[in-house]
Each structure stands twice: as C-alpha cells, then as structure tokens.
Design an enzyme around this catalytic site. Structure first.
Site, short mmCIF file in Angstrom:
data_model
loop_
_atom_site.label_atom_id
_atom_site.label_comp_id
_atom_site.label_asym_id
_atom_site.label_seq_id
_atom_site.Cartn_x
_atom_site.Cartn_y
_atom_site.Cartn_z
N HIS A 68 32.34 -7.26 -58.78
CA HIS A 68 31.47 -7.79 -59.50
C HIS A 68 32.25 -8.92 -60.34
O HIS A 68 32.97 -8.75 -60.91
CB HIS A 68 30.47 -6.95 -60.20
N ASP A 183 37.62 -5.64 -65.97
CA ASP A 183 36.30 -5.13 -65.24
C ASP A 183 35.24 -6.10 -65.09
O ASP A 183 34.59 -6.46 -65.98
CB ASP A 183 35.84 -4.02 -66.23
N GLU A 215 26.28 -6.49 -62.29
CA GLU A 215 26.58 -5.15 -62.11
C GLU A 215 26.44 -4.41 -63.14
O GLU A 215 25.98 -3.55 -63.34
CB GLU A 215 28.22 -4.92 -61.56
N GLU A 216 26.90 -4.92 -64.52
CA GLU A 216 27.09 -4.38 -65.69
C GLU A 216 25.84 -4.07 -66.28
O GLU A 216 25.49 -3.22 -67.39
CB GLU A 216 27.87 -5.28 -66.92
N ASP A 238 36.79 -1.92 -57.98
CA ASP A 238 36.36 -2.06 -59.51
C ASP A 238 37.40 -1.60 -60.39
O ASP A 238 38.46 -1.30 -59.84
CB ASP A 238 35.08 -1.30 -59.65
N HIS A 326 35.72 -2.17 -71.36
CA HIS A 326 34.55 -2.54 -72.21
C HIS A 326 35.09 -2.93 -73.55
O HIS A 326 34.44 -1.99 -74.54
CB HIS A 326 33.63 -1.45 -72.20
ZN LIG Z 1 33.09 -2.92 -63.43
#
Ligand SMILES: [Zn+2]
Length: 361
Positions: A68, A183, A215-216, A238, A326
């Site tokens: 992503h 990410d 995606e998130e 990922d 994150h």
């Molecule tokens: Zn991810």
C-alpha cells in the site's frame, strides 16, 4: 557501501519521505511510475491504485504483489479563527506519539511545516500531567496570523491532508534505517526492486506489482485492484510489528529486526493459505533466505481483502519487521528488506501452472 547500495538508500529515502496519506497517494504513485519507467505496462483501478504488469515468458499464473502506498496522516477539518488547524486522523494513531511532533501540511500552494501543539508541563496540574491528551483536543500550528492568513495566503483549508515530517536517517548501525511511513513504503520499494530484477529472471508467470490506496482506512484499493487483475495467487508485502524492544514479549510480537523476512501465520483479517504458506517456507529454506514467523492478533493487511476476491485467492503476507510502527519514526533493517525481495523473486521463479494446481488441489 557500493554504488548499488547507495542508490537503494537514496530510493528508500525518497519513497519514505514523499507525503501520501490515505486518499492522497498520487505523489507516491508518480514516484513509482518514474522509478519503473518503461519497464512495465502500467494499469490502474479507478480510485488511484497503480498496477505494474510484467509478463514472463508464458501466460502462466497471475501473481498479485500488493503494497500500500498510503501512510497514516491527518486531514484538516476546520481552521480556527486564530489560524490553528483542527483535524481528523487518517488511519490508526495513538495519542501518546502525536503531541509535539512536526508535520507537513500538503497545501495546494506547496508543502508547509506545522507542529502538533501541546501545552508545556509547567502549566499543567499534577492531575493533568497523568492524563493523556485526546486527539480531538489537539491542533496543528502552522504559524498563521489568523484564519484568513491560513486559508488565503497559505492555502490551508478544510480537506487539506497532513503527514508526519521525519527526515530519513541512517542509524549508527548503518543497517538500520529511520524514517516515517515505512508502513508501507518499504513494501513499495520491495515491489519496484522486484519488478526491476524480473527483467533478468526467467519465469512463466504474469506478475502484477500493485501500489494500493487507502489500506490504512480499510484496505480499499486492495479490493478494487484485485478486481482489475483477477489474481491466481496474492502476496501482500507489508510491515509487521518488531517485538524486540524493552517491554515487548514474544507473545505480543515475535518478529525481530534483522531476523529476516517475516512470514505471516495469522492476522486478524487473513489466515494465510496453508499450502501457499508451506510452499513459501520450503522455498525460503531451500534458498537459505533468513525468515521468521509472525502473527498479528490486532491488525490486518491488504491480504485480508484480496483473498476474498471472487471465488477466493490463495494469499499470504510477507513483511519487513518495523519498530515504532504508526509513529513518526519507524526503524527497519536493510537485511530484512533484502531477504523479502529475495524470497519473493524465488517464489516467482518457482511458481507455474503445475505448482498452482498443486496448491489448489
Ligand atoms: Zn501497512
């Protein structure tokens, strides 16, 4: 460091630093297209995902590799009359890692810097200091004089996206790389690396490298791009949580930085196809590629969407373990990146119609 490694580092810097939160992935997409200039047929879905098609020497199984392009970020919701930005979050944020951080506000007039404001501890009561400040109480300071200055001079109005600001950095151990958005920009880099290397490799498959969107916020581009491709096999590339930091137990996250590509055995959205999983493990062992097993009880990936496409697609997730996922500062190991690329290339070499039938049979 040789030239090739230098070049890779530069690319990892570029692809991780480029701003592109969920719904605003165009600049990432443009970079990937530029990187793969002329090497692949370029297709798309209708919500922004980019699909690079690379035909092998026969029209064998369609392999979908999905990474992503979006990163977690924010979206300006309102501008206060004093010129501060109130925002909604795009993707999963934890308050504890937000306050006092720098951000890039993607104004249509050009990127501008901002800071997620916070009160200094000096003015807080003992009680207040123990409490977490909630997202909805936070704001972004862009140094505007007032609302008019923010909106008219700086071009920052509701709907403008915002991302973390983190300059890419090599750690004292140069194998470890710090940046924002690993990410899943590291996944995007894995894809472009594979698509470039496939030129030199003989295989009978049709490989689709997909930069998915959103995606998130619910793996939305995975669904639409799988519709375009109709894959026979899918690998979501990922990041996963590295569990090798103080206070983390193996029971919470088993992957370690430098331990090799992480092969997912379970996440909340996908139980990887068992025969495909075993094929992946066999392949890694045979090619002596370092790997580790990984599970995620609390998260999912694009694989969760893709495996439910049409009548179903045997799918698995391969990840690069990442510390401080994150947040503004993720850390990955270049070794894990390399073993991820190697393993996927090896899988593409070994897959063909016969192997697909075996996996399905
Ligand atoms: Zn991810």
């Amino acid at each position: 460091m040789n030239n090739k490694q230098d070049e890779l580092i530069k690319w990892l810097q570029e692809i991780s630093e480029v701003p592109g939160p969920s719904g605003f992935e165009r600049r990432v997409r443009d970079l990937m297209i530029r990187r793969l200039d002329g090497k692949c047929e370029v297709l798309d879905d209708k919500i922004g995902s980019v699909i690079f098609k690379k035909q092998g020497r026969a029209k064998g199984p369609c392999i979908m590799l999905a990474a992503h392009m979006d990163e977690i970020g924010f979206l300006v919701k309102t501008v206060t009359k004093e010129g501060f930005l109130k925002f909604v979050t795009l993707g999963g944020w934890w308050e504890q890692v937000m306050l006092g951080q720098r951000v890039t506000v993607m104004s249509p007039k050009g990127d501008i810097p901002g800071v997620i404001g916070s009160k200094p501890p000096h003015v807080l009561s003992a009680e207040e200091r123990k409490k977490m400040v909630m997202k909805k109480e936070m704001y972004i300071d862009i140094g505007a004089a007032d609302k008019k200055d923010a909106e008219e001079r700086m071009g920052v109005t509701p709907g403008v996206p915002v991302v973390p600001f983190t300059p890419f950095t090599l750690m004292a151990n140069p194998d470890l790389l710090v940046s924002k958005a690993w990410d899943d920009r590291v996944g995007c880099a894995v894809l472009t690396d594979i698509l470039q290397q496939l030129d030199k490799i003989k295989h009978p498959n049709t490989v689709f490298g997909v930069g998915t969107v959103q995606e998130e916020v619910g793996c939305r581009g995975a669904k639409t791009s799988a519709d375009v491709i109709g894959p026979h096999i899918a690998i979501a590339v990922d990041t996963c949580i590295a569990g090798d930091t103080p206070g983390m137990s193996e029971d919470q996250a088993s992957a370690k930085l430098g331990g090799g590509v992480a092969v997912c055995i379970y996440d909340a959205s996908l139980i990887p196809h068992v025969r495909l999983r075993d094929f992946v493990l066999e392949t890694a062992r045979a090619a002596k590629i370092p790997f580790q097993l990984e599970f995620s009880e609390g998260g999912g990936t694009d694989g969760g969407r893709i495996h439910l496409h049409a009548q179903g697609v045997p799918s698995i997730v391969l990840s690069v373990p990442t510390r401080y996922i994150h947040s503004h500062n993720g850390i990955i190991s270049r070794k894990d990146y390399e073993s991820t690329v190697k393993l996927i290339l090896e899988l593409v070499k070994k897959l063909d119609d016969k192997k697909l039938q075996e996996l399905l049979g």
